[in-house]
Structures are given as structure tokens and as C-alpha cells.
Design an enzyme around this catalytic site. Sequence first.
Site, PDB file in Angstrom:
ATOM      1  N   CYS A  93       0.813  -1.218   0.000  1.00 24.43           N
ATOM      2  CA  CYS A  93       0.000   0.000   0.000  1.00 24.43           C
ATOM      3  C   CYS A  93       0.848   1.271   0.000  1.00 24.43           C
ATOM      4  CB  CYS A  93      -0.952   0.003   1.194  1.00 24.43           C
ATOM      5  SG  CYS A  93      -2.111  -1.352   1.080  1.00 24.43           S
ATOM      6  N   HIS A 375      -9.407   3.294  -1.367  1.00 16.52           N
ATOM      7  CA  HIS A 375      -8.001   2.917  -1.302  1.00 16.52           C
ATOM      8  C   HIS A 375      -7.634   1.922  -2.418  1.00 16.52           C
ATOM      9  CE1 HIS A 375      -4.184   1.582   0.051  1.00 16.52           C
ATOM     10  NE2 HIS A 375      -4.585   0.552   0.762  1.00 16.52           N
ATOM     11  N   CYS A 405       0.892   2.979   6.105  1.00 16.53           N
ATOM     12  CA  CYS A 405       1.205   1.614   6.553  1.00 16.53           C
ATOM     13  C   CYS A 405       0.993   0.664   5.383  1.00 16.53           C
ATOM     14  CB  CYS A 405       0.305   1.221   7.716  1.00 16.53           C
ATOM     15  SG  CYS A 405      -1.444   1.270   7.273  1.00 16.53           S
TER      16      CYS A 405
HETATM   17  C1  COA Z   1     -14.662  -4.449   5.177  1.00 14.13           C
HETATM   18  C2  COA Z   1     -15.090  -5.073   3.862  1.00 14.13           C
HETATM   19  C3  COA Z   1     -15.004  -6.612   3.950  1.00 14.13           C
HETATM   20  C4  COA Z   1     -16.548  -4.658   3.618  1.00 14.13           C
HETATM   21  O1  COA Z   1     -16.942  -5.124   2.375  1.00 14.13           O
HETATM   22  P1  COA Z   1     -18.466  -5.093   1.911  1.00 14.13           P
HETATM   23  O2  COA Z   1     -19.279  -5.933   2.825  1.00 14.13           O
HETATM   24  O3  COA Z   1     -18.479  -5.391   0.455  1.00 14.13           O
HETATM   25  O4  COA Z   1     -18.817  -3.575   2.162  1.00 14.13           O
HETATM   26  P2  COA Z   1     -20.101  -2.752   1.768  1.00 14.13           P
HETATM   27  O5  COA Z   1     -19.679  -1.466   1.214  1.00 14.13           O
HETATM   28  O6  COA Z   1     -21.041  -3.602   0.933  1.00 14.13           O
HETATM   29  O7  COA Z   1     -20.759  -2.480   3.164  1.00 14.13           O
HETATM   30  C5  COA Z   1     -21.474  -3.477   3.877  1.00 14.13           C
HETATM   31  C6  COA Z   1     -22.721  -2.847   4.468  1.00 14.13           C
HETATM   32  O8  COA Z   1     -22.303  -1.820   5.364  1.00 14.13           O
HETATM   33  C7  COA Z   1     -22.933  -0.607   5.024  1.00 14.13           C
HETATM   34  N1  COA Z   1     -22.008   0.496   5.290  1.00 14.13           N
HETATM   35  C8  COA Z   1     -20.712   0.562   4.949  1.00 14.13           C
HETATM   36  N2  COA Z   1     -20.212   1.735   5.361  1.00 14.13           N
HETATM   37  C9  COA Z   1     -21.193   2.400   5.979  1.00 14.13           C
HETATM   38  C10 COA Z   1     -21.274   3.647   6.596  1.00 14.13           C
HETATM   39  N3  COA Z   1     -20.230   4.475   6.678  1.00 14.13           N
HETATM   40  N4  COA Z   1     -22.452   4.025   7.127  1.00 14.13           N
HETATM   41  C11 COA Z   1     -23.530   3.212   7.061  1.00 14.13           C
HETATM   42  N5  COA Z   1     -23.518   2.008   6.473  1.00 14.13           N
HETATM   43  C12 COA Z   1     -22.355   1.611   5.935  1.00 14.13           C
HETATM   44  C13 COA Z   1     -23.219  -0.742   3.534  1.00 14.13           C
HETATM   45  O9  COA Z   1     -24.261   0.105   3.131  1.00 14.13           O
HETATM   46  C14 COA Z   1     -23.584  -2.176   3.414  1.00 14.13           C
HETATM   47  O10 COA Z   1     -24.928  -2.313   3.801  1.00 14.13           O
HETATM   48  P3  COA Z   1     -25.916  -3.286   3.003  1.00 14.13           P
HETATM   49  O11 COA Z   1     -25.336  -4.659   3.197  1.00 14.13           O
HETATM   50  O12 COA Z   1     -27.220  -3.076   3.662  1.00 14.13           O
HETATM   51  O13 COA Z   1     -25.849  -2.832   1.589  1.00 14.13           O
HETATM   52  C15 COA Z   1     -14.201  -4.598   2.677  1.00 14.13           C
HETATM   53  O14 COA Z   1     -14.433  -3.240   2.417  1.00 14.13           O
HETATM   54  C16 COA Z   1     -12.746  -4.832   2.974  1.00 14.13           C
HETATM   55  O15 COA Z   1     -12.266  -5.951   2.846  1.00 14.13           O
HETATM   56  N6  COA Z   1     -12.026  -3.760   3.365  1.00 14.13           N
HETATM   57  C17 COA Z   1     -10.659  -3.859   3.785  1.00 14.13           C
HETATM   58  C18 COA Z   1      -9.767  -3.773   2.622  1.00 14.13           C
HETATM   59  C19 COA Z   1      -8.360  -4.019   3.042  1.00 14.13           C
HETATM   60  O16 COA Z   1      -8.033  -4.956   3.725  1.00 14.13           O
HETATM   61  N7  COA Z   1      -7.508  -3.157   2.579  1.00 14.13           N
HETATM   62  C20 COA Z   1      -6.117  -3.261   2.853  1.00 14.13           C
HETATM   63  C21 COA Z   1      -5.777  -2.172   3.735  1.00 14.13           C
HETATM   64  S1  COA Z   1      -4.032  -1.997   3.813  1.00 14.13           S
END
Ligand code: COA
Length: 419
Positions: A93, A375, A405
Site C-alpha cells: 500500500c 483505497h 502503513c
Molecule cells: C470491510 C469489507 C469486507 C466490507 O466489504 P463489503 O461488505 O463489500 O462492504 P459494503 O460497502 O457492501 O458495506 C457493507 C454494508 O455496510 C454498510 N455500510 C458501509 N459503510 C457504511 C457507513 N459508513 N455508514 C452506514 N452504512 C455503511 C453498507 O451500506 C452495506 O450495507 P448493506 O449490506 O445493507 O448494503 C471490505 O471493504 C474490505 O475488505 N475492506 C478492507 C480492505 C483491506 O483490507 N484493505 C487493505 C488495507 S491496507
Amino acid sequence: MSYPNGRRVAIVAGCRTPFCKAGTALKDARAVDLARYAARELVERTNIDPKAVDEVVFGQVVPSALVPNIAREVSLLPQFPKEIPAFALNRACASGNQTVTAAHDQIVLGHANVVLAGGAESLSDIPILASRQLADILVTAGKARTLGARVAALARIRPSALVPVAPAIAEPSTGESMGQSAEKMAKENRITREAQDRWALRSHQLAAKGTADGRLTGEIAPWLPTRPGDAIVVQDNGIRTDTSLEQMAQLKPVFDRRYGSVTAANSSPLTDGASAVLVMSDAAAKTLGYEPLAYIRSYAVAAVDPGWQLLQAPVRAVPLALERARLQWKDLGLIEIHEAFASQVLSNLQGFAQKGWEINEEIINVMGGSIAIGHPFGATGGRLVTTLANEMKRRDVQFGLVSVCAQGGMASALVLERR
Ligand SMILES: CC(C)(COP(=O)(O)OP(=O)(O)OC[C@H]1O[C@@H](n2cnc3c(N)ncnc32)[C@H](O)[C@@H]1OP(=O)(O)O)[C@@H](O)C(=O)NCCC(=O)NCCS
């Protein structure tokens, strides 16, 4: 401050595509398309003479086997002469940061005067691999000299061999996913769910503000749709103007369903996008008539044991970058911290506070961060450098910091200065 080899390195300009949640507006573009889009826009915005570019460096974390050197495909844009060398790199990243520091090093060495840096990622288009078993059979069948031998090889394919293999966002050394690491850090550093959600809310609110007042959108090359009927995308599509602590509190933890606190709301989303940054020697900027946004004062990378707190290496990289800059934390007027997860940002800040550094949230991620903006792994560093440099100019801040990070327990820190 004296500069290595007497050569000072300038950030002249940067821009990016909108950052869009994977599977949405940019899902039909490949990472290379996004990279070329951002680069072409930067060339147009800066009006740089393409012949003046000495090198192109782009970062990508999950490259396509079909386009292993994305940077070369950028340098082969019709705008450029074909003779500009280019390389792609991967520091997870922190790859975007690394392209800027690689550009810095080439310029300091006198090997280049003008470098186009950047990064891209399409998490809508991750390489799906064949299983090793299937690959072995296909190789054997490909080498077969007779039809019978080929059929015999292919007859060995079992249904289990057909299961595709997708890359995981997990540590090869420990098997722990980024999300699990974020959970672990939340627990070990006692970062509460509420504190994480508050940070996420702040990220969305500040990103919404930066979008509404044009500071973020000014850095974005509007994405022209490839399919008739699709709208032009002029801003990041993950920023929620309507979210609240109450809504976030409803979400179930993702990575530890029973005892966890890391949710979809306080994590950065899987994202598509690209960024590009124009880096020059100060002398080249003067000769070519550019007014730099900022200069690179120092940088540092560091690592921790990935089995410890995977995303806590900024507590090592930032002090090192400050030491090399001969500056102190209190000298910083603006700070951009990559937000992989709110628990990671808050853990990093806790680590800084334990050094006796005063945390002034007023100067941190003033236009939100990766939780709201998104990201696309390889592109984030270019976004952070561009946003920091632009805001330093707007506020006439003397010193600024980018802290990122990264997978592998690594981190990159970059100190920019204005004068
Ligand atoms: C966390 C993670 C698994 C979530 O994935 P996802 O389930 O596809 O995420 P979504 O955007 O569909 O959100 C899931 C639910 O939360 C809700 N939601 C997400 N953010 C929200 C917010 N800020 N406020 C309100 N609701 C929220 C969405 O609306 C969705 O609701 P629904 O199921 O009713 O549609 C994914 O984003 C992830 O793997 N992130 C980490 C990435 C990572 O590891 N990066 C490396 C970093 S170095």
C-alpha cells in the site's frame, strides 16, 4: 538544509481518477487503463513537454500477468516518445509513496530531471488464477507431441482442479488478513468501536467537505464513461454524506463476528483508481517554468514483525523521516495518514502520542482519508502526496507529512516542505 548531491526535488503537480468502490463505475477499466488516464490528464493539465520526461515509475500491488510492467504501458501513451524507460514497483500500500521517492532518488543521482510517478489498482479486475494442479496439466498437455498424449493429460483434470485461485488480502508469512490484523490492533491497543466509528465518520464528513468545496474534485480527472448511458464520474463514489454514528453502530463486525469491532464502515473499501504525480529537479522546474507545490525534504521506510501489529510500522518510519529532515513532530503543519482501518490510524496516533508527541487532529487528514475516499492500493500514495502538497500551498504550510502503513508490516513516511 543541504540536499543530497545538491539537488532538490520538487512536487510540481498531481491528479487522479475518481476513486470508485470496486464493482461500480470503473469496473470495466483495467488498472492499466486507469493509470494511463491519470497520466494523460496530468500531461494535459501541466502542459509538460512529453519529451522532457526522463522516466515513468508506477506502482501496482496486484498486477495483471498480462501487463506486468504497467509503467511501460503508461510511457507508451501516444503523447510520449517511445524511448522513455519505465518500471513498475510494489511496496504494497506504500507503492505510491515509493514511486515518488524512487523519482526523488533518480533525480538526486542526476539520472533524471523529470519523472512521472504514480500508481493504479483495479480491485474489480483482480487476476484469478488457475490452480497449480490445472496449470501443471495444461503445461503437460501443451508439450504433448501426439493427440493421444494431449488427451491423456487433459483427462487427468479433476473438478477440484477447476476451482479458481483468487489473491487474498492476507499476509503470506502469517496468513492473517489485513482486517484480522486491524482487529488485533484494536484489541491490543484498546481502541473502542465507538472511537473507530467516530474516526470513520470524521473521514466521511471531511471528505464530503473537500468534495463540496472543490479541493478534492480539483485533483480528479473526470472519468468519461465507455458505455452509452453511463454518467461522467467527477468525484469519489464511496464518500457518504448521510452516514451517522447510529447507522455505523448497526453494522456487524466483519473480521471477528463475535468479539470484533472492525466493520465495513470503519475499514477502507475495496477500490478502483489511479493517480499520477509530476516530480522534477528544482532546476528543471525553474527552466521549464513551473512553480513547485512543495519539495521533498526527507523520507524513510521501516518495517515491524508482521506477526506483531501489522499496520503499526509508521511509529518507526515517521520518527526516522523526521530525523532525516532534522525536524520535530511539532514542526509539522499538515499530516496525511493513510486510513486502511480506523483502528490502525488510532493505533498509529497512540504510538506517536507515546513518544510524547502532541496529536492535533485539526491538521490530520483535513479532507478525510482512505476510509471515505477509498483505497486503490497502488494509487493511494500519489493521492496523499498530491492532496498534501496542494493543501500545503493553499495554507502556506512549511512542513507536511505523509504516513502510509503497508502489507508486510511495512510503512513509508515522506516529509514535504514549501520553502
Ligand atoms: C470491510 C469489507 C469486507 C466490507 O466489504 P463489503 O461488505 O463489500 O462492504 P459494503 O460497502 O457492501 O458495506 C457493507 C454494508 O455496510 C454498510 N455500510 C458501509 N459503510 C457504511 C457507513 N459508513 N455508514 C452506514 N452504512 C455503511 C453498507 O451500506 C452495506 O450495507 P448493506 O449490506 O445493507 O448494503 C471490505 O471493504 C474490505 O475488505 N475492506 C478492507 C480492505 C483491506 O483490507 N484493505 C487493505 C488495507 S491496507
